[in-house]
Design a protein around this motif. Structure first.
Motif, PDB file in Angstrom:
ATOM      1  N   SER A 193      -3.365  16.271   7.201  1.00  0.00           N
ATOM      2  CA  SER A 193      -3.147  14.877   6.812  1.00  0.00           C
ATOM      3  C   SER A 193      -4.012  13.910   7.608  1.00  0.00           C
ATOM      4  CB  SER A 193      -1.670  14.521   6.987  1.00  0.00           C
ATOM      5  OG  SER A 193      -0.861  15.352   6.178  1.00  0.00           O
ATOM      6  N   ALA A 194      -4.042  14.091   8.930  1.00  0.00           N
ATOM      7  CA  ALA A 194      -4.824  13.165   9.767  1.00  0.00           C
ATOM      8  C   ALA A 194      -6.303  13.238   9.390  1.00  0.00           C
ATOM      9  CB  ALA A 194      -4.623  13.491  11.238  1.00  0.00           C
ATOM     10  N   LEU A 195      -6.784  14.453   9.130  1.00  0.00           N
ATOM     11  CA  LEU A 195      -8.194  14.596   8.763  1.00  0.00           C
ATOM     12  C   LEU A 195      -8.469  14.064   7.360  1.00  0.00           C
ATOM     13  CD1 LEU A 195      -8.441  16.206  11.385  1.00  0.00           C
ATOM     14  CD2 LEU A 195     -10.034  17.685  10.189  1.00  0.00           C
ATOM     15  N   PHE A 235      -7.880   3.292  -0.395  1.00  0.00           N
ATOM     16  CA  PHE A 235      -8.641   2.829   0.795  1.00  0.00           C
ATOM     17  C   PHE A 235     -10.022   2.286   0.435  1.00  0.00           C
ATOM     18  CE2 PHE A 235      -5.762   5.733   3.302  1.00  0.00           C
ATOM     19  CZ  PHE A 235      -5.227   4.758   4.129  1.00  0.00           C
ATOM     20  N   PRO A 254       0.807  -1.231   0.000  1.00  0.00           N
ATOM     21  CA  PRO A 254       0.000   0.000   0.000  1.00  0.00           C
ATOM     22  C   PRO A 254       0.836   1.274   0.000  1.00  0.00           C
ATOM     23  CG  PRO A 254      -0.701  -1.517   1.730  1.00  0.00           C
ATOM     24  CD  PRO A 254       0.593  -2.045   1.188  1.00  0.00           C
ATOM     25  N   PHE A 297       0.867  10.825  11.707  1.00  0.00           N
ATOM     26  CA  PHE A 297       1.291  12.219  11.553  1.00  0.00           C
ATOM     27  C   PHE A 297       1.702  12.845  12.877  1.00  0.00           C
ATOM     28  CE2 PHE A 297      -1.811  11.186   8.223  1.00  0.00           C
ATOM     29  CZ  PHE A 297      -0.982  11.312   7.136  1.00  0.00           C
ATOM     30  N   PHE A 298       1.063  12.424  13.957  1.00  0.00           N
ATOM     31  CA  PHE A 298       1.380  12.993  15.262  1.00  0.00           C
ATOM     32  C   PHE A 298       2.407  12.099  15.962  1.00  0.00           C
ATOM     33  CE2 PHE A 298      -2.869  14.525  14.195  1.00  0.00           C
ATOM     34  CZ  PHE A 298      -2.676  15.882  14.344  1.00  0.00           C
ATOM     35  N   THR A 301      -2.427  18.240  10.855  1.00  0.00           N
ATOM     36  CA  THR A 301      -3.875  18.387  10.937  1.00  0.00           C
ATOM     37  C   THR A 301      -4.532  18.048   9.610  1.00  0.00           C
ATOM     38  OG1 THR A 301      -3.548  20.133  12.557  1.00  0.00           O
ATOM     39  CG2 THR A 301      -5.701  20.021  11.517  1.00  0.00           C
ATOM     40  N   TRP A 341       1.244  13.692  -1.927  1.00  0.00           N
ATOM     41  CA  TRP A 341       0.719  13.274  -0.611  1.00  0.00           C
ATOM     42  C   TRP A 341      -0.025  11.937  -0.742  1.00  0.00           C
ATOM     43  CZ3 TRP A 341      -3.821  11.891   1.611  1.00  0.00           C
ATOM     44  CH2 TRP A 341      -3.938  11.970   3.009  1.00  0.00           C
ATOM     45  N   VAL A 354      -2.913   5.076  -0.180  1.00  0.00           N
ATOM     46  CA  VAL A 354      -2.815   3.789  -0.894  1.00  0.00           C
ATOM     47  C   VAL A 354      -2.793   4.006  -2.414  1.00  0.00           C
ATOM     48  CG1 VAL A 354      -3.595   1.380  -0.947  1.00  0.00           C
ATOM     49  CG2 VAL A 354      -4.117   2.788   1.031  1.00  0.00           C
ATOM     50  N   VAL A 407      -6.956  11.574   5.828  1.00  0.00           N
ATOM     51  CA  VAL A 407      -7.024  10.110   5.886  1.00  0.00           C
ATOM     52  C   VAL A 407      -8.371   9.685   6.465  1.00  0.00           C
ATOM     53  CG1 VAL A 407      -6.077   8.040   6.975  1.00  0.00           C
ATOM     54  CG2 VAL A 407      -4.526   9.756   6.020  1.00  0.00           C
ATOM     55  N   ALA A 408      -8.765  10.340   7.575  1.00  0.00           N
ATOM     56  CA  ALA A 408     -10.047   9.978   8.205  1.00  0.00           C
ATOM     57  C   ALA A 408     -11.207  10.201   7.234  1.00  0.00           C
ATOM     58  CB  ALA A 408     -10.251  10.810   9.471  1.00  0.00           C
ATOM     59  N   LYS A 467     -11.522   7.528   4.445  1.00  0.00           N
ATOM     60  CA  LYS A 467     -12.164   6.288   4.913  1.00  0.00           C
ATOM     61  C   LYS A 467     -13.669   6.508   5.123  1.00  0.00           C
ATOM     62  CE  LYS A 467      -7.916   4.544   7.020  1.00  0.00           C
ATOM     63  NZ  LYS A 467      -7.187   4.293   8.278  1.00  0.00           N
ATOM     64  N   MET A 468     -14.029   7.718   5.549  1.00  0.00           N
ATOM     65  CA  MET A 468     -15.458   8.018   5.773  1.00  0.00           C
ATOM     66  C   MET A 468     -16.242   8.055   4.458  1.00  0.00           C
ATOM     67  SD  MET A 468     -14.939  10.820   8.813  1.00  0.00           S
ATOM     68  CE  MET A 468     -16.631  11.374   9.043  1.00  0.00           C
ATOM     69  N   ASP A 484      -3.539  10.359  16.126  1.00  0.00           N
ATOM     70  CA  ASP A 484      -4.099  10.160  14.789  1.00  0.00           C
ATOM     71  C   ASP A 484      -5.460   9.476  14.888  1.00  0.00           C
ATOM     72  OD1 ASP A 484      -1.918  10.880  12.636  1.00  0.00           O
ATOM     73  OD2 ASP A 484      -0.878   9.920  14.297  1.00  0.00           O
ATOM     74  N   PRO A 509      -0.980   5.461   8.117  1.00  0.00           N
ATOM     75  CA  PRO A 509      -0.244   6.717   8.168  1.00  0.00           C
ATOM     76  C   PRO A 509      -0.245   7.308   9.579  1.00  0.00           C
ATOM     77  CG  PRO A 509      -1.722   6.687   6.296  1.00  0.00           C
ATOM     78  CD  PRO A 509      -2.023   5.449   7.087  1.00  0.00           C
ATOM     79  N   TYR A 548       0.052   8.421   1.626  1.00  0.00           N
ATOM     80  CA  TYR A 548      -0.992   8.321   2.662  1.00  0.00           C
ATOM     81  C   TYR A 548      -2.364   7.919   2.141  1.00  0.00           C
ATOM     82  CZ  TYR A 548       2.738  11.069   4.754  1.00  0.00           C
ATOM     83  OH  TYR A 548       3.964  11.508   5.191  1.00  0.00           O
TER      84      TYR A 548
END
Lengths: 102, 397
Positions: B79-81, B135, A8, A26-27, B77, B313, B319, B83-84, B87-88, A33, A24, B317
């Motif tokens: 990046s984490a959001l 994903f 992946p 990040f923190f 911030t 990016w 796939v 990715v989330a 998936k959502m 995360d 992934p 992050y």
């Protein structure tokens, strides 16, 4: 091509970019995360409730009673759609605004 | 905004589904516009200054920008959001498809009958089967049962949420923009047969038939369920396009049998070796004077280091493991290596026809040169423009 050939993440990706679960990261603390995902999912669930409530309020105001059919009819009303899109933008700005740069 | 699909396999959404999907669209818009802008400001106002203090110069590559951005809170911030939220997207459509799977399969079988040819012996490449591409649960193939169109439905409904309206009201903005560009820019082309490689659900195949109603249009992909869905989707929209399950590396078509070979958002999901084989096959099946045309992400060499980092990016992050290696290539060189004459190469940027309107596309058609390095090129956010490149097959001597 063997199974090991496709992963992946790209071959040159530094391992430090990913947490122990391979996701992934990040923190500094991978739990952060996960909490970031929890926060937006909670916000999503709140939004779902808010939208349902909005539907009921509209119907109560209009007819003093709200059937499932009437709620469903709102979904194809472009005026309702536009108002909900605008309300959502404000909701996101309010709940997630602290993520913005000052 | 979530796109309402314009065909009879559109999902039967209840009020919670609609609200959940609307939220994901709004969240993605916040991330890809507002948080993305913050990340750029963080780069300009502190990251690049820190880098200069240490290195005595600004970052010169996307990889350097990436490494410098990693510790910054704006990057973390965003990046984490992102990715989330990615998936959502799938979480908001998979349950909808699951509960209507039987009805979807029946509707697709009825509408798509006679318009799709599957190859049960085809081995799905590992680039599709070994990973959940962007994903997407089950990737493009799912469980690969013939007659099960749910991977196609998940992709279609997922794009409707994911695209925030930026891929058009029928998810066909890329195909519409590209086919208008080609048909107006090269009026002498007049293709009789058109092939779309890696077409998935045929959403960007259909516009070619609309631009060239006289042409025979065929879409191929390795994912059978997507193709069965594609055949039904096109038929429900009254468009006569055929689909065949086939690997673009080994086309079951004779030499010199197509006038136009197209792909969109396909190459960046392939290894460089595979791209070489795909281009060689495209060249083999093209008639003399025919055109190979790809809509893709813009190459890193044409972008500034920040713009390159921003697009890459996804490689790290989301796939998309082949994404950066592809973007690091010069498309002109990829075409040359496959045997296309360098003088037959061209590249261009088309404004999204839905976002900017027909006039803006026609202005791009009239323009002699195109600036690739813009924040809007290939970036799914307000103001998106599509990058394309092509090579002409030499005419017979």
């Amino acid at each position: 091509m063997s199974a090991a050939d496709v992963t992946p993440i790209p071959k040159d990706a530094p391992r430090g970019y990913y947490g122990p679960d391979g996701q992934p990261q990040f923190f500094q603390d991978p739990a952060m995360d996960r909490f970031a995902a929890v926060v937006v999912k909670l916000a999503q669930e709140f939004w779902v409730v808010a939208e349902r409530l909005d539907a009921i309020e509209r119907l109560v105001a209009a007819k003093n009673i709200g059937t499932a059919q009437e709620i469903s009819r709102l979904l194809s009303d472009p005026q309702v759609t536009a108002e909900r899109e605008a309300a959502l933008a404000k909701f996101i700005a309010r709940t997630l605004g602290s993520l913005r740069e000052p | 905004m979530t796109v309402v699909l314009k065909h009879d396999m559109k999902p039967d959404l209840d009020a919670e589904d609609v609200a959940r999907q609307r939220f994901v669209g709004g969240l993605r818009s916040f991330i890809l516009n507002d948080l993305a802008a913050d990340m750029r400001r963080a780069y300009d106002s502190r990251v690049v200054l820190d880098f200069k203090r240490t290195h005595g110069r600004e970052p010169s590559t996307g990889a350097e920008v990436h490494e410098a951005m990693r510790p910054d809170p704006a990057f973390k911030t965003y990046s984490a959001l992102r990715v989330a939220a990615q998936k959502m997207v799938w979480d908001s459509v998979v349950p909808v498809v699951e509960r209507s799977r039987t009805a979807l399969n029946a509707a697709a079988a009825r509408a798509g009958a006679g318009r799709v040819e599957l190859d049960p012996s085809l081995e799905v490449p590992r680039s599709v089967s070994a990973i959940d591409v962007h994903f997407m649960p089950g990737s493009y193939t799912g469980a690969s049962q013939p007659g099960d169109v749910s991977p196609g439905a998940i992709y279609d409904q997922g794009l409707a949420v994911f695209s925030m309206g930026l891929m058009g009201e029928n998810l066909d903005d890329i195909g519409l923009s590209m086919s208008r560009y080609v048909s107006r820019k090269f009026p002498e082309l007049r293709p009789k047969r058109i092939l779309d490689l890696g077409c998935t659900i045929g959403h960007n195949t259909v516009p070619w038939k609309k631009s060239y109603p006289e042409a025979e249009v065929i879409g191929i992909d390795v994912a059978g369920g997507c193709l069965e869905y594609a055949a039904a989707r096109a038929a429900m929209q009254g468009v006569d396009v055929r689909f065949r399950q086939m690997n673009a590396e080994r086309l079951a078509f004779p030499d010199a049998s197509f006038d136009l070979v197209f792909s969109s958002m396909f190459l960046h999901e392939l290894s460089l070796k595979t791209i070489g084989r795909v281009f060689a096959e495209a060249r083999r099946v093209l008639r003399p004077g025919g055109l190979m045309l790809h809509m893709e992400l813009p190459p890193n060499a044409e972008m500034g280091p920040f713009e390159g980092f921003y697009l890459d990016w996804d490689c790290y992050y989301n796939v998309e493991p082949f994404y950066k290696a592809f973007r690091d290539q010069d498309p002109r060189e990829l075409c040359r290596r496959a045997g296309f004459a360098p003088q037959g190469y061209f590249q261009f940027v088309v404004p999204s026809i839905g976002g900017y309107g027909v006039t803006a596309v026609d202005e791009a058609i009239a323009a002699e040169t195109h600036t690739v390095n813009r924040e809007t090129t290939g970036r799914l956010a307000a103001g998106i423009q599509w990058f394309g490149f092509g090579s002409w097959q030499e005419r017979a001597q």
